[in-house]
Design an enzyme around this catalytic site. Structure first.
Site, short mmCIF file in Angstrom:
data_model
loop_
_atom_site.label_atom_id
_atom_site.label_comp_id
_atom_site.label_asym_id
_atom_site.label_seq_id
_atom_site.Cartn_x
_atom_site.Cartn_y
_atom_site.Cartn_z
N ASP A 177 59.17 6.82 9.32
CA ASP A 177 58.62 5.86 8.63
C ASP A 177 58.24 6.16 7.03
O ASP A 177 57.56 5.59 6.59
CB ASP A 177 57.92 4.80 9.24
CG ASP A 177 56.33 5.87 9.38
OD1 ASP A 177 56.29 6.92 9.06
OD2 ASP A 177 55.46 5.39 9.99
N GLU A 178 58.78 7.52 6.64
CA GLU A 178 57.92 7.86 5.36
C GLU A 178 59.17 8.63 4.54
O GLU A 178 59.66 9.60 5.34
CB GLU A 178 56.80 8.73 5.73
CG GLU A 178 55.92 8.86 4.88
CD GLU A 178 54.80 9.82 5.21
OE1 GLU A 178 54.53 9.88 6.29
OE2 GLU A 178 54.49 10.60 4.36
#
Length: 497
Positions: free
Chosen positions: A146-147
């Site tokens: 998610d990054e």
DNA sequence: TCTGGGGTCCTAGGACCC
DNA sequence: TCTGGGGTCCTAGGACCC
């Protein structure tokens, strides 16, 4: 020409320094907001606006496991990442337990929805996010599911955009890549930059095309961008132009600096260093004494000085699997657990087409003493039986020890293609006709031969190492064993080949 | 903070070699 | 052989991140 105009004024001590000539980069850090919960909302309309808790090791109706992600609504009740589900349930009871007929049941308004982690689904969503990012930046580093960091220096600039709403006829030339919308700009700068417009464009595309919200930070370096994306979560957009980085960071607590955890925070506090500003100004020799080389490095980052390039995510360095168990000294239980973990790790290694040269275990004794043991082999192998054998062998040291958690790891990974017959001039085994790789074990020509023929094996490394270059190993994701597990090519640690 | 799971990087000491 | 230094590899542990 990228004369990046400095918006925040003030020349900062140390920042910029000797590389005053280097053009300012534009780095975006994209951080999905409570990603797992957002994914669940994507497929369950009724979760909108509700407190959502996604638990790992959680089974519906039970209270075991830990919180993987809590939505912001759930955080209002005090639920946090990594918290045991049992504790979360005390703060925020399960909606299903809200029974209108039972006076003792919780008020539905103070309950939440609990779901188990479904990684496959989240990865599918993440890959749509990646599609957008790939479109928006040539240089990307994916840090986790998610990054990601993007270097968008060649797509935009720190130039100040027309300050009015319309197309001002200021000196700014060139087509601006995105229309800088008029709504609330965040960040210390008074004036909007093209970079801000670009970041907003990225953020909006993610939301539109993948359906999940993101927070974005923009800055001239990675660590500042990271802090910026965190500064206004959720749904944030924070822009820190060159020249204002130190000023932006200064008031933040040291713990907000990427790389400062609880231990470092405490040590810094003992030195009287409480904020990023303190850290930037602290005597670096003293920091080095207290923290080692990391100390001065953290100080530089806190001062806004970070010249790391955004480099694409590489191949994994290790694969591991671990699992908690009710504390037990029972030898059979421990051996069974380790055998299962070993099999799983070996299977994953094979799926990814990688060989390993070191096999290790982890045994955690109550209260929380972590022990690790490892053994290196003479050459890289793919041999599930050997993983189990070595792991059990290492476990023997803890035969009498009560443990609460066990783990198995393989490292010193080698992603060279298994069909690399050229390497040793050998046929790398007998799996010519095999097909779906159910041969017992495979060993790269080199390792197998040496293991078989000479006992000391010491020299093997000399030519086993250094052979696969980055370019060669890049290819792993594409072919071989991935087989039917389509779409999984860039499983969890997604590499952008 | 009674701690879930999957990773990364760094440090330090010992073995071994020259 | 009480003795100098440098380099690399291995193991174990620690801190940190998501």
């Amino acid at each position: 020409m990228t004369g990046g105009r400095t918006v925040g004024g003030e020349t900062l001590p140390g920042a910029g320094g000797e590389d005053a000539d280097a053009p300012d980069r534009v780095v975006c850090h994209v951080d999905m907001d409570c990603f797992y919960a957002s994914c669940e909302r994507l497929r369950h309309d009724d979760l909108d606006g509700e407190p959502v808790v996604v638990g790992m090791g959680y089974e519906p109706g039970e209270s075991i496991g830990a919180v993987a992600t809590a939505s912001y609504e759930a955080r209002e009740f005090g639920v946090e990442s990594a918290m045991p589900i049992s504790e979360a349930l005390e703060l925020l009871p399960r909606r299903a337990d809200a029974d209108p007929d039972d006076p003792d049941a919780p008020d539905p308004a103070e309950t939440g929805r609990y779901l188990p982690v479904d990684l496959d689904f989240y990865e599918a969503v993440a890959s749509e996010v990646k599609d957008v990012l790939r479109d928006c930046a040539d240089t990307r580093r994916e840090v986790s599911i998610d990054e990601a960091y993007l270097d968008v220096t060649d797509r935009t600039a720190w130039t100040v955009a027309g300050s009015g709403g319309g197309d001002g006829d200021d000196g700014v030339d060139g087509a601006d890549p995105a229309d800088p919308p008029p709504s609330g700009a965040a960040g210390p700068a008074e004036a909007r930059t093209l970079a801000e417009g670009y970041a907003r464009h990225v953020k909006e595309r993610i939301e539109r095309e993948a359906g999940v919200p993101a927070s974005v930070g923009v800055a001239p370096n990675m660590s500042a961008a990271k802090v910026a994306s965190d500064a206004d979560k959720p749904d944030g957009l924070v822009v820190v132009p060159p020249g204002s980085v130190a000023e932006f960071l200064a008031p933040l607590p040291t713990a907000d600096v990427h790389g400062v955890g609880p231990v470092t925070e405490r040590k810094l506090a003992e030195l009287g260093v409480e904020t990023a500003g303190d850290l930037a100004a602290a005597d670096r020799d003293r920091l080095a004494e207290a923290l080692g080389e990391r100390g001065p490095e953290l100080s530089r980052r806190a001062a806004g000085d970070d010249d790391r390039e955004v480099t694409p995510t590489g191949l994994p360095k290790s694969l591991s699997r671990e699992s908690a168990l009710p504390t037990t000294p029972d030898e059979a239980t421990k051996r069974e657990t380790v055998s299962a973990l070993a099999a799983d790790v070996a299977r994953r290694a094979r799926e990814r087409g990688c060989l390993y040269r070191t096999i290790g275990i982890k045994a955690v004794e109550p209260p929380y003493d972590v022990n690790t043991r490892a053994k290196s082999l003479p050459g890289p192998v793919d041999d599930p039986d050997l993983v189990e054998e070595v792991a059990l062998d290492l476990l023997a040291e803890f035969d009498e020890t009560p443990v609460r958690k066990l783990g198995v790891r393989v490292s010193k990974l080698d992603f060279a293609e298994t069909d690399q017959a050229t390497l040793g001039g050998f046929d790398a085994g007998e799996d010519a006709g095999g097909g779906s790789g159910d041969t017992g074990d495979r060993t790269r020509g080199a390792g197998a031969r040496t293991t078989a023929t000479d006992g000391d094996g010491g020299k093997l490394t000399d030519w086993v190492d250094g052979e696969p270059t980055a370019e060669e190993t890049d290819r792993d994701a594409t072919g071989d064993d991935a087989e039917r597990r389509t779409g999984d090519g860039q499983a969890s640690l997604g590499d952008w080949s």
